[in-house]
Design a protein around this motif. Sequence first.
Motif, short mmCIF file in Angstrom:
data_model
loop_
_atom_site.label_atom_id
_atom_site.label_comp_id
_atom_site.label_asym_id
_atom_site.label_seq_id
_atom_site.Cartn_x
_atom_site.Cartn_y
_atom_site.Cartn_z
N ARG A 1 54.38 42.91 21.80
CA ARG A 1 54.95 42.48 20.76
C ARG A 1 56.54 41.90 21.17
NH1 ARG A 1 58.17 42.67 16.37
NH2 ARG A 1 59.10 44.62 17.08
N CYS A 2 56.71 40.50 20.85
CA CYS A 2 57.94 40.09 21.00
C CYS A 2 59.01 40.56 20.13
CB CYS A 2 57.85 38.81 21.16
SG CYS A 2 59.30 37.71 21.60
N LYS A 3 59.98 41.00 20.53
CA LYS A 3 61.22 41.51 19.65
C LYS A 3 61.92 40.49 19.18
CE LYS A 3 61.62 46.29 21.58
NZ LYS A 3 62.45 47.13 22.38
N GLN A 4 62.07 39.11 19.71
CA GLN A 4 62.63 38.23 19.34
C GLN A 4 61.91 37.37 18.23
OE1 GLN A 4 64.29 35.68 22.43
NE2 GLN A 4 65.49 37.64 23.46
N CYS A 5 60.73 37.21 18.22
CA CYS A 5 60.09 36.24 17.38
C CYS A 5 58.67 36.81 16.54
CB CYS A 5 59.55 34.90 18.10
SG CYS A 5 58.28 34.91 19.13
N GLY A 6 58.51 38.00 17.03
CA GLY A 6 57.41 38.74 16.42
C GLY A 6 56.18 38.42 16.84
N GLN B 1 55.90 35.73 29.93
CA GLN B 1 56.97 35.38 28.93
C GLN B 1 56.36 34.74 27.67
OE1 GLN B 1 59.49 32.21 30.63
NE2 GLN B 1 58.58 30.72 28.99
N CYS B 2 57.16 35.00 26.66
CA CYS B 2 56.63 34.58 25.29
C CYS B 2 56.74 32.95 24.91
CB CYS B 2 57.37 35.47 24.13
SG CYS B 2 56.84 34.99 22.49
N ILE B 3 56.08 32.70 24.08
CA ILE B 3 56.10 31.19 23.63
C ILE B 3 57.84 31.03 23.54
CG2 ILE B 3 53.88 30.76 23.05
CD1 ILE B 3 54.65 31.26 20.25
N CYS B 4 58.53 31.77 22.89
CA CYS B 4 59.77 31.45 22.75
C CYS B 4 60.61 31.79 23.75
CB CYS B 4 60.35 32.34 21.59
SG CYS B 4 60.60 33.92 21.95
N ASN B 5 60.01 31.77 24.83
CA ASN B 5 61.05 31.77 26.25
C ASN B 5 61.68 33.27 26.45
OD1 ASN B 5 60.36 29.13 26.96
ND2 ASN B 5 62.25 28.33 26.14
N ASN B 6 61.52 34.22 25.52
CA ASN B 6 61.88 35.44 25.83
C ASN B 6 61.06 36.16 27.04
OD1 ASN B 6 62.50 38.31 25.63
ND2 ASN B 6 61.18 38.59 24.01
N THR B 7 61.78 36.59 27.93
CA THR B 7 61.26 37.17 29.14
C THR B 7 61.24 38.73 29.05
OG1 THR B 7 62.87 36.53 30.63
CG2 THR B 7 61.12 35.30 30.61
ZN LIG Z 1 58.87 35.44 21.27
#
Ligand SMILES: [Zn+2]
Length: 50
Positions: free
Chosen positions: A11-16, A36-42
């Motif tokens: 689970r991405c902590k930035q966008c969920g 990485q996530c689709i929001c660029n969080n790595t």
């Molecule tokens: Zn994300």
Amino acid sequence: MSTERVKVVIRCKQCGERYVLRGRKERGRIDTGFKQCICNNTDEFEIIEE
Ligand SMILES: [Zn+2]
């Protein structure tokens, strides 16, 4: 040393966003190949082993 197959929820902590992946567990470390996530969080992820 045995390699265990595990199902992992990341689970991405930035966008969920959630990703369900299959990975390998080796020496207590989980390798899913997830980059990485689709929001660029790595690196801000919550990893849940199922
Ligand atoms: Zn994300």
